[in-house]
Structures are given as structure tokens and as C-alpha cells.
Design an enzyme around this catalytic site. Sequence first.
Site, PDB file in Angstrom:
ATOM      1  CD  GLN A 233      -4.326   0.991  -2.843  1.00  0.00           C
ATOM      2  OE1 GLN A 233      -3.610   1.904  -3.220  1.00  0.00           O
ATOM      3  NE2 GLN A 233      -4.135   0.378  -1.692  1.00  0.00           N
TER       4      GLN A 233
ATOM      5  CG  ASP B 188      -1.941   1.122   1.227  1.00  0.00           C
ATOM      6  OD1 ASP B 188      -2.560   1.351   0.170  1.00  0.00           O
ATOM      7  OD2 ASP B 188      -2.117   1.776   2.270  1.00  0.00           O
TER       8      ASP B 188
ATOM      9  CB  SER C  44      -6.101   3.194  -0.017  1.00  0.00           C
ATOM     10  OG  SER C  44      -4.750   3.494  -0.243  1.00  0.00           O
TER      11      SER C  44
END
Length: 289
Positions: A280, A206, A230
Site C-alpha cells: 500500500q 487497511d 491510503s
Amino acid sequence: MSASAAERLVDLLDLEQIEVNIFRGDSPPEHVQRVFGGQVAGQALVAAGRTTDGKRPVHSLHAYFLRPGAPGRPIVYQVERVRDGRSFTTRRVVAVQQGKTIFHLTASFHAAEPGIEHQLPLRDLPGPEELPKLADEIRDHLGELPEALERMARRQPFDIRYVDRLRWTADEVRGAEPRSAVWMRAVGPLGDDPLVHTCALTYASDMMLLDAVRVPVEPLWGRRGFDMASLDHAMWFHRPFRTDEWFLYDQESPIATGGRGLARGRIYDRAGNLIVSVVQEGLFRPLDG
């Protein structure tokens, strides 16, 4: 210094069990707006794994970031044992902070079986030894790191090396493809527990995946033109790996529209084996002024 940064990562992923299926994780009191999403995802995966017998590795996870977490406050992870089947184990995890749900994760565990074998090859890219460390590249450009970045560099648990040199001006990013690639590895040994390596890689996944969305728009370092968050995160783990050995995170963004950008990542080991796939979506809102 490096070993202590790696040890801090392992400690961060070592949750306290406070009840059957309930775990508590620390959240460092960093001077940031929200808890790093990779930390929450990694800790949630630890909680899920701690409720299995450890014989089946994680093969996939799907997660949603629902609210920003507050730095410096503990996060409680509640695990639901959805399924313990003959081939697959499934866990659902809810992360709660200050009485509010901030994150959902579903993880599936499966032992490898014989079957079809193929993969797309790794792009021909330079190795990590040929590339500068991220902190050194920034120092070369700025002359020295600002105090906040120097502190962050000392605490960074990963050695990060961008394959393409960082762009620093709008002219340099104009016309760039929405693609980014970095070599990474933990800055010290992480032990031999496969779950720790899986959760550490989840943490790392991430860190810059949404960079691929920003590459054609603005320099990756310096003042941002967008507030970025995110929204969700999915990973598929294909082969065993160690996060304290070099891996290449090859990222691309097929589309950005409607205030959201989609990014896909493929993670390879030094031998060119595809070990993890990541997808993502992020939210991008222009900052005022």
C-alpha cells in the site's frame, strides 16, 4: 459484545443486490472524517465475488482510493465481468457514492494448481497470548480510555495485539526502524464462507499497514502530525485461511519520500504459513500547527 462486533462486520460485508452486477453496501454513521478504506475494499470484493460461480477463490486484488467516502451514506458497487476464462476469472468494480466514483478495484480469481512451493520464513516473534490487547495497553498508559476510544473499542471487530509495546513520546520513536507487527483475529466467529473471510481480511489489511511508515516519525497513538490517506492497495492471497483465527501482520516501509510512504505487509497464520501479501502507498501531509 465480541460476538455482536463480529456479526456487525459480517452484516457490513453482506451487500444488497439491486440489479444484475449492481450492489449496495451500508456505511455506518461513524463520527469520522471519511469512510474507512478497508470497508470499501472489503465490500467491493464481496460484490466482485458475488458475480462468480464461487469455485475459484480470490488470488489478487488491485485498488485505488479516489475520493473519501461519506460516513452514513450507502455506497453502490458496479461490477464489470471482464473475463471468465478456463483458469482465471476477472472482475472490475467501481464504487459510487452520491454520484461520484470513490474507489476502483480489479480482482482476479484462480483455483490452486500444482507448481513451485517455497516461502520466506516467519520472523521469530512472540505469540498473541504473550501480548496485551491494544485497548488494555492504551488503558495502562492513559489510566482510562477517552469516551471516543472506549466506544471504538467496543465496536472493534478485531482483537489487535502489537508485538512491540506502543511508543508514546518522540524520544521513544527516534531511531526506530520503519517496521511494525501485530497479531489479529476477528473477535467472534465469521461463519464458513471463504469469501467472507477473504473480505474480512481485506477490511483488516487497511487498518494499520501505514503504521510502518509512521513508526520512525511519531507515536502511533495520540495526536498525529500528519494527515494520512491510503492511495492504493494491492493484495495477493496465497493459501486458504480463517480470519477468526490468529494471524500475524508483519509490516515494513522501505521508503517514504515526496509526501508519500510505501508499506509492505506479510500475513502469516499460527503455523507460520504465509497466507497473504499486501502493498500500500499512503499520502502524508503535515498538519498545520
